[in-house]
Design an enzyme around this catalytic site. Structure first.
Site, short mmCIF file in Angstrom:
data_model
loop_
_atom_site.label_atom_id
_atom_site.label_comp_id
_atom_site.label_asym_id
_atom_site.label_seq_id
_atom_site.Cartn_x
_atom_site.Cartn_y
_atom_site.Cartn_z
N LYS A 54 74.99 41.34 37.49
CA LYS A 54 76.22 41.96 37.54
C LYS A 54 75.80 43.42 37.31
O LYS A 54 74.70 43.71 36.78
CB LYS A 54 76.75 41.57 36.21
CG LYS A 54 77.65 39.86 36.55
CD LYS A 54 78.30 39.58 35.28
CE LYS A 54 79.07 38.18 35.56
NZ LYS A 54 80.01 37.78 34.29
N TYR B 145 87.47 36.16 41.52
CA TYR B 145 87.63 35.59 39.94
C TYR B 145 89.04 35.18 40.19
O TYR B 145 89.39 34.89 38.95
CB TYR B 145 87.33 36.42 38.96
CG TYR B 145 85.98 36.82 38.54
CD1 TYR B 145 85.36 35.43 38.28
CD2 TYR B 145 85.33 37.92 38.51
CE1 TYR B 145 84.09 35.57 37.76
CE2 TYR B 145 83.94 37.76 38.02
CZ TYR B 145 83.12 36.71 37.61
OH TYR B 145 82.05 36.94 37.16
N ASN C 242 77.61 40.07 30.46
CA ASN C 242 76.48 39.24 30.16
C ASN C 242 75.63 38.87 31.26
O ASN C 242 75.02 37.68 31.72
CB ASN C 242 77.49 37.87 30.07
CG ASN C 242 78.31 37.43 30.89
OD1 ASN C 242 78.24 37.93 32.16
ND2 ASN C 242 79.00 36.37 30.52
N HIS D 262 76.28 35.96 37.00
CA HIS D 262 77.19 34.94 37.21
C HIS D 262 76.57 33.71 37.99
O HIS D 262 75.20 33.78 38.76
CB HIS D 262 78.22 35.54 38.16
CG HIS D 262 78.92 34.52 38.71
ND1 HIS D 262 80.15 34.01 38.18
CD2 HIS D 262 78.78 33.60 40.05
CE1 HIS D 262 80.72 32.92 39.03
NE2 HIS D 262 79.85 32.76 40.05
N GLU E 195 81.87 30.42 46.97
CA GLU E 195 81.36 31.39 46.76
C GLU E 195 80.25 32.03 47.46
O GLU E 195 80.28 33.15 47.79
CB GLU E 195 80.75 31.45 45.12
CG GLU E 195 82.13 31.26 43.93
CD GLU E 195 81.39 31.04 43.01
OE1 GLU E 195 82.30 31.05 41.83
OE2 GLU E 195 80.27 31.09 42.48
#
Ligand code: UDP
Ligand code: MG
Length: 136
Positions: A12, A52, A115, A118, A129
């Site tokens: 990310k 998402y 964080n 993913h 995905e």
């Protein structure tokens, strides 16, 4: 039962920005994952919203989509025996404060939203995905 699976991993923006990509990729390799496809991209907010979509009704949806589209990301297809669960374990809990010692999020995560990584959470989502980013 064990089988070779593919899963989608994303490094990310918070981690790419801190130049942690190579370090995180080496953790995947050390843990037996093969990176079979990868690209560095920047997505639009609309693309993040599509990616998402399962979180559409969550209070954090808007910020999450703004965040994922805020800077370059590295999307990767990882392969390994039971890759989906193995990657979730290596990533650690969503909130880095709860993440187990030695996990990627424990090491690098800044907060529950930033964080660092993913990972797909099921066979069905992994397929969707991977297609989302690598169908051309
Ligand atoms: N997230 C957030 N606030 C929350 C929960 C999640 O900002 O309270 C973000 C976080 O970046 C997380 C992503 O939304 O990685 C997707 O949430 P999910 O519950 O699917 O966690 P994950 O599968 O990434 O562990
Ligand atoms: Mg998830």
């Amino acid at each position: 039962m064990s089988e070779i699976q593919k899963t989608l991993s994303i490094i990310k923006p918070d981690a790419v920005e801190r130049n942690l990509s190579e370090e995180i990729k080496s953790i995947f390799k050390k843990n037996g994952f093969e990176i079979i496809d990868e690209k560095k991209i920047k997505i639009t907010k609309e693309e993040a919203e599509k990616f998402y979509l399962v979180h559409q009704s969550k209070p954090f949806y808007n910020e999450l989509c703004s965040y994922l589209s805020s800077g370059p990301i590295i999307v990767m297809v990882l392969s390994k025996e039971n890759a989906i669960i193995a990657n979730r374990q290596l990533m650690g809990s969503t909130n880095p404060n709860d993440a187990e010692e030695g996990t990627i999020r424990e090491k690098y995560g800044l907060s529950i939203d930033k964080n660092s990584v993913h990972g797909s959470d099921s066979i069905e989502n992994a397929k969707k995905e991977i297609e989302f980013f690598f169908s051309n």
